[in-house]
Scaffold this active site. Sequence first.
Site, PDB file in Angstrom:
ATOM      1  N   HIS A 319      52.232  59.241  46.827  1.00  0.00           N
ATOM      2  CA  HIS A 319      52.736  59.823  45.583  1.00  0.00           C
ATOM      3  C   HIS A 319      52.386  61.311  45.497  1.00  0.00           C
ATOM      4  O   HIS A 319      53.205  62.131  45.069  1.00  0.00           O
ATOM      5  CB  HIS A 319      52.151  59.084  44.380  1.00  0.00           C
ATOM      6  CG  HIS A 319      52.784  57.752  44.116  1.00  0.00           C
ATOM      7  ND1 HIS A 319      52.598  56.669  44.934  1.00  0.00           N
ATOM      8  CD2 HIS A 319      53.620  57.336  43.125  1.00  0.00           C
ATOM      9  CE1 HIS A 319      53.272  55.640  44.461  1.00  0.00           C
ATOM     10  NE2 HIS A 319      53.911  56.013  43.365  1.00  0.00           N
ATOM     11  N   HIS A 362      43.946  55.640  43.591  1.00  0.00           N
ATOM     12  CA  HIS A 362      43.575  56.264  44.863  1.00  0.00           C
ATOM     13  C   HIS A 362      42.209  56.901  44.724  1.00  0.00           C
ATOM     14  O   HIS A 362      41.812  57.342  43.636  1.00  0.00           O
ATOM     15  CB  HIS A 362      44.601  57.336  45.263  1.00  0.00           C
ATOM     16  CG  HIS A 362      45.786  56.799  45.986  1.00  0.00           C
ATOM     17  ND1 HIS A 362      45.761  56.440  47.310  1.00  0.00           N
ATOM     18  CD2 HIS A 362      47.054  56.558  45.560  1.00  0.00           C
ATOM     19  CE1 HIS A 362      46.949  56.004  47.677  1.00  0.00           C
ATOM     20  NE2 HIS A 362      47.756  56.068  46.637  1.00  0.00           N
ATOM     21  N   ASP A 366      41.766  60.733  49.024  1.00  0.00           N
ATOM     22  CA  ASP A 366      43.169  60.442  49.355  1.00  0.00           C
ATOM     23  C   ASP A 366      44.086  61.528  48.810  1.00  0.00           C
ATOM     24  O   ASP A 366      44.991  62.006  49.505  1.00  0.00           O
ATOM     25  CB  ASP A 366      43.592  59.095  48.771  1.00  0.00           C
ATOM     26  CG  ASP A 366      42.770  57.934  49.300  1.00  0.00           C
ATOM     27  OD1 ASP A 366      42.047  58.145  50.283  1.00  0.00           O
ATOM     28  OD2 ASP A 366      42.854  56.839  48.723  1.00  0.00           O
TER      29      ASP A 366
END
Length: 433
Positions: A319, A362, A366
């Site tokens: 994302h 996350h 990340d």
Amino acid sequence: MDSPEVMVSTWSCEQVARWLREEGFGEYVVLLCTTHRLDGTSLLSLTEADLRGPPLGLSVLGDIKRLALALRRLQSQNQAQMEELGLGSTDSLTPVGASVASAGPECGRNGADRRCNGGEHSCNGTELRLRNIDRQNSYDSGDAPCHTHSNGRCRQHHLAGRLDPELWKTAMSSIYVMLVFGFTSFVMVLVHERVPDMRTYPPLPDIFLDSVPRIPWAFAMAEACGLILCYIFILILLLHKHRSILFRRLCSLMGTVFLLRSFTMFVTSLSVPGQHLQCASKTYDDTWGKLQRALAIWSGFGMTLTGVHTCGDYMFSGHTVVITMLNFFVTEYTPRSWNLIHTISWVLNLFGIFFILAAHEHYSIDVFIAFYITTRLFLYYHTLANTRAYQHSRRARIWFPMFSFFECNVNGPVPNQYHWPFSRPAFMKTLIG
């Protein structure tokens, strides 16, 4: 050494190197004399266009102009030698208009896609000096000068405003990114099968996640930020004159980053970042079941808004990659004066990253790695493309063959020009161009 009595045409590479040092251009001795073996004869035929274009590609404007002036002085002092070599002084010193007029039809310049003299004339002698056409005049008249390629034939580069869309390359980049997305979806299925047991492997310590309480709706907001950025980019893509090049670059960059992500999340399986995630290891009966699940992830773009829920794909955040990449494309391919659009784009990017972390979907590392890899790859790609540095680097062509293939006919930075792609309504064509 540059007096008229000296036979410059008989100079060796060492004598040319000595002249360059005396004129104050010692830093270019290796490039001109060692790498390209420039002797007296080739020095007399050297033009400013040769200095600017490949394979020399000098980038310091002041040095280019000063060296060009020194060459003109040397040529004017050795007119007799130049005439003996068939390099009459008028070839390099005559104004642009007269040079082109006297050269006749050697170089056809009636369209960006035409080859000089049908592509049958070697670029030597007069043709080499035809390349010394003033670039600003070319832009103003819409003409394209000739440039040499490695095959020795004369071919027109596409100047700004006349870039070849090369739709077939754009189609290939689209296929590439779709295949990568499909491969990534299948890897996500494999990763979910071996996600670490939450009872054995609790969430790893994370300063941000441990300090900020989870916001349940934050991940949906992060995807909403991504969708808004996507709609903005689609609008820019629709109106941009060079939309094919933009989309090709987006596909190649996005595909490359997600291909890297497939390997990183497959190699290293991190424990889930939050107790709220129901991420028990999921086993499928057969390969067909895995493919069906991968197809569901692929068709839903991996978004929770479309009903896709995945586990184990933590290193690194997909994302964040998408949101950041869209932000950089929006800001790169809009005029610098569009401050409002740039501000909105950056706000959506930063808030999207915050919402990803606030949702505890996350780890912080990340998101950080995803942002760093995406921005560095975007900047590196565009630096190489804008400067065309890869043309002079065999290593760049070996390590980035796809980049060299997609960008080989894009001559420098892509100008931000817009026009209405449809015939109706007429006022939009008049408004936008």
